[in-house]
Motif scaffolding. Structure first.
Motif, mmCIF file in Angstrom:
data_model
loop_
_atom_site.group_PDB
_atom_site.id
_atom_site.type_symbol
_atom_site.label_atom_id
_atom_site.label_comp_id
_atom_site.label_asym_id
_atom_site.label_seq_id
_atom_site.Cartn_x
_atom_site.Cartn_y
_atom_site.Cartn_z
ATOM 1 N N THR A 26 0.795 -1.202 0.068
ATOM 2 C CA THR A 26 0.120 0.235 0.344
ATOM 3 C C THR A 26 0.826 0.709 0.116
ATOM 4 N N VAL A 27 1.924 1.303 0.904
ATOM 5 C CA VAL A 27 2.687 2.358 0.684
ATOM 6 C C VAL A 27 3.717 2.686 -0.715
ATOM 7 N N MET A 31 3.503 5.909 -3.682
ATOM 8 C CA MET A 31 4.707 6.155 -4.026
ATOM 9 C C MET A 31 4.926 6.888 -6.190
ATOM 10 N N SER A 32 5.240 7.798 -6.444
ATOM 11 C CA SER A 32 5.791 7.847 -8.166
ATOM 12 C C SER A 32 6.253 6.952 -8.216
ATOM 13 N N GLU A 33 7.353 6.781 -9.373
ATOM 14 C CA GLU A 33 8.397 5.831 -9.820
ATOM 15 C C GLU A 33 9.812 6.392 -9.280
ATOM 16 N N ARG A 115 0.309 11.144 -5.912
ATOM 17 C CA ARG A 115 1.817 9.735 -5.838
ATOM 18 C C ARG A 115 2.370 10.796 -5.136
ATOM 19 N N LEU A 116 3.178 10.737 -3.721
ATOM 20 C CA LEU A 116 3.998 11.688 -3.719
ATOM 21 C C LEU A 116 5.602 11.514 -4.252
ATOM 22 N N ALA A 117 6.140 12.261 -4.269
ATOM 23 C CA ALA A 117 6.689 12.310 -5.413
ATOM 24 C C ALA A 117 8.497 12.701 -4.381
ATOM 25 N N ARG A 118 8.485 13.634 -4.357
ATOM 26 C CA ARG A 118 10.016 14.395 -2.973
ATOM 27 C C ARG A 118 9.400 14.288 -1.767
#
Length: 126
Positions: A26-27, A31-33, A115-118
């Protein structure tokens, strides 16, 4: 509050629940790739290193909270400032309290999901 801001805040809540449940799939889906993490005393790292770190922490119990102090959405990008409080307890060991700030940049991807990028994470032992 806009729908996008609600979605970003929900991502934070989902991340925290999944982290405490040790739900790595799930985490990773949040996130982004090309995600990049920045933490004190370590060069920036990506998803592959995050996975290795997470797998090395399987024997730890994690409890905590994330309080979003600021959240701003601008098109397909958003940033937020969080205050995290964590307690990490190794199996059979003493708990360690940690807290600190994060500054996170998120991107709305082609599938419409944020999604988390940074992520700049300044969480340290209390």
């Amino acid at each position: 509050m806009t729908e996008d801001e609600r979605a970003v805040r929900e991502l934070v809540d989902t991340w925290m629940r999944a982290s405490m449940d040790r739900d790595l799939p799930t985490v990773l889906g949040l996130m982004s790739e090309d995600v990049v993490f920045m933490t004190p005393g370590r060069p920036p790292f990506g998803k592959k290193e995050f996975v290795a770190d997470a797998q090395g922490m399987n024997n730890l119990k994690l409890q905590g909270s994330a309080e979003v102090r600021e959240c701003h959405v601008h098109g397909d990008w958003a940033w937020l400032r969080n205050y995290l409080q964590l307690t990490i307890t190794p199996e059979g060991g003493a708990p360690t309290a940690m807290s600190g700030w994060t500054l996170t940049i998120l991107r709305k991807e082609a599938d419409g999901k944020w999604r988390l990028a940074r992520d700049a994470n300044m969480v340290m032992k209390n």
